[in-house]
Design an enzyme around this catalytic site. Structure first.
Site, PDB file in Angstrom:
ATOM      1  N   GLU A  34      -6.805   5.036   7.766  1.00  0.00           N
ATOM      2  CA  GLU A  34      -6.622   6.475   7.242  1.00  0.00           C
ATOM      3  C   GLU A  34      -7.838   6.920   6.657  1.00  0.00           C
ATOM      4  OE1 GLU A  34      -2.888   5.461   5.411  1.00  0.00           O
ATOM      5  OE2 GLU A  34      -1.950   5.261   7.175  1.00  0.00           O
TER       6      GLU A  34
ATOM      7  N   SER B 168       3.650  -1.799  10.407  1.00  0.00           N
ATOM      8  CA  SER B 168       5.068  -1.769  10.810  1.00  0.00           C
ATOM      9  C   SER B 168       5.867  -3.150  10.285  1.00  0.00           C
ATOM     10  CB  SER B 168       5.416  -1.428  12.266  1.00  0.00           C
ATOM     11  OG  SER B 168       5.014  -0.107  12.576  1.00  0.00           O
TER      12      SER B 168
ATOM     13  N   HIS C 175      -9.487   1.318   4.990  1.00  0.00           N
ATOM     14  CA  HIS C 175      -8.159   1.636   5.540  1.00  0.00           C
ATOM     15  C   HIS C 175      -8.387   2.629   6.743  1.00  0.00           C
ATOM     16  CE1 HIS C 175      -4.015   2.774   6.443  1.00  0.00           C
ATOM     17  NE2 HIS C 175      -3.818   1.581   5.843  1.00  0.00           N
TER      18      HIS C 175
ATOM     19  N   GLY D 146       2.593   2.680  10.908  1.00  0.00           N
ATOM     20  CA  GLY D 146       3.505   3.746  10.640  1.00  0.00           C
ATOM     21  C   GLY D 146       4.269   4.322  11.949  1.00  0.00           C
TER      22      GLY D 146
ATOM     23  N   ASN E 122       0.853  -1.117  -0.060  1.00  0.00           N
ATOM     24  CA  ASN E 122      -0.081  -0.063  -0.044  1.00  0.00           C
ATOM     25  C   ASN E 122       0.812   1.102  -0.041  1.00  0.00           C
ATOM     26  OD1 ASN E 122      -1.790   2.110   0.508  1.00  0.00           O
ATOM     27  ND2 ASN E 122      -2.451   1.328   2.582  1.00  0.00           N
TER      28      ASN E 122
ATOM     29  N   LYS F 144      -0.005   4.229  -0.364  1.00  0.00           N
ATOM     30  CA  LYS F 144      -0.616   5.292   0.178  1.00  0.00           C
ATOM     31  C   LYS F 144      -0.300   6.604  -0.826  1.00  0.00           C
ATOM     32  CE  LYS F 144      -0.183   3.287   4.678  1.00  0.00           C
ATOM     33  NZ  LYS F 144       0.140   3.392   6.267  1.00  0.00           N
TER      34      LYS F 144
ATOM     35  N   GLU G  43      -5.308  -4.445  10.774  1.00  0.00           N
ATOM     36  CA  GLU G  43      -4.274  -3.385  10.979  1.00  0.00           C
ATOM     37  C   GLU G  43      -4.453  -2.823  12.174  1.00  0.00           C
ATOM     38  OE1 GLU G  43      -2.033  -2.410   6.859  1.00  0.00           O
ATOM     39  OE2 GLU G  43      -3.940  -1.041   7.212  1.00  0.00           O
TER      40      GLU G  43
HETATM   41  P1  13P Z   1       3.051   0.615   7.753  1.00  0.00           P
HETATM   42  O1  13P Z   1       3.606  -0.618   7.015  1.00  0.00           O
HETATM   43  O2  13P Z   1       3.782   1.786   6.916  1.00  0.00           O
HETATM   44  O3  13P Z   1       3.048   0.444   9.155  1.00  0.00           O
HETATM   45  O4  13P Z   1       1.759   0.697   7.192  1.00  0.00           O
HETATM   46  C1  13P Z   1       0.696  -0.412   7.064  1.00  0.00           C
HETATM   47  C2  13P Z   1      -0.371   0.214   6.451  1.00  0.00           C
HETATM   48  O5  13P Z   1      -1.167   0.990   6.991  1.00  0.00           O
HETATM   49  C3  13P Z   1      -0.603  -0.613   5.442  1.00  0.00           C
HETATM   50  O6  13P Z   1      -2.026  -0.555   4.840  1.00  0.00           O
END
Ligand code: 13P
Length: 250
Positions: free
Chosen positions: A97, A213, A95, A173, A11, A13, A167
């Protein structure tokens, strides 16, 4: 019971330039993957055609990171029919976010999942608890409520095209990956619940990905857990390190 075909999903983003993503796709192209795995790469909408044009590794498909159901007077959005026209068959929905910054509720995510299924997409549907919810002992309740909303709308046969991505919000992140035991515990709760609702056959074939992560270092230990069927990766998927994560699903 043997594990279903794993998924390693990148992903990206809201990241990348034409140059950086071209370089990364070249790295993906050059990697020989000799086990059965579905690799997925989700760029921003505007980068989709670039990635489609450059990506030659047959193990990969291109996904969208989001979509709305219908084309029309929705300024600034991208619809499922537009993505279909671009030959995109995968979409990430719900997601954290999108839930946090764009107000997507469990009901909205469930409706979008149904719309995507009806339009022929594979859906990576994301769920997960916040730190506050975990600390309050609400993890199971939160992820089951999120899953239940989807379950309520979807016909049983849709589940062969659904992938769940657990997640935990506190792990996204942050560099704070869930321990293999923490992730396995939630994946097992999800699978048990879906077994009760959908039966053994569907639930054991369902891919439940872990995200938050994930790195080239920690992926293999996570993947050893029986209910972890692959990964949804943010930060590390923007680097050649993503190849190690793919290889960890062997
Ligand atoms: P990270 O791998 O940067 O923690 O992000 C995970 C994520 O949100 C994947 O959709």
């Amino acid at each position: 019971m043997s594990k279903p075909q794993p998924i390693a999903a990148a992903n990206w983003k809201c990241n990348g330039t034409q140059e950086s993503l071209t370089q990364l796709v070249e790295v993906f192209n050059g990697h020989k993957i000799d086990h059965d795995v579905q690799c997925v790469v989700a760029p921003t909408f505007v980068h989709i055609p670039l990635v489609q044009a450059k990506l030659r590794n047959p193990k990969f498909v291109v996904s969208a990171e989001n979509a709305i159901a219908k084309s029309g007077a929705f300024t600034g959005e991208v619809s499922m029919p537009i993505l279909k026209d671009l030959k995109i068959n995968w979409v990430i929905l719900g997601h954290s976010e999108r839930r946090t910054y764009y107000g997507e509720t469990n009901e909205i995510v469930a409706q979008k999942t149904l719309d995507a299924y009806k339009q022929g997409f594979y859906v990576i549907a994301c769920i997960g608890e916040t730190l506050q919810q975990r600390e309050a002992g609400q993890t199971a309740k939160v992820v089951l409520t999120q899953t239940q909303a989807i379950l309520k709308l979807l016909p049983k046969e849709a589940w062969s095209k659904i992938v769940l991505a657990y997640e935990p919000v506190w792990a996204i992140g942050t560099g704070k990956v869930a321990t293999p035991e923490q992730a396995q515990e939630v994946h097992a709760i999800l699978r048990k619940y879906l077994k009760e609702k959908l039966g053994d056959e569907i639930a054991s074939k369902l891919r439940i990905l872990y995200g938050g992560s994930v790195t080239g270092q920690n992926a293999a230990t996570l993947y050893k857990k029986p209910d972890i069927n692959g990964f949804l990766v943010g930060g590390a998927s923007l680097k050649p390190e993503f190849l190690q994560i793919i290889d960890a699903t062997k």
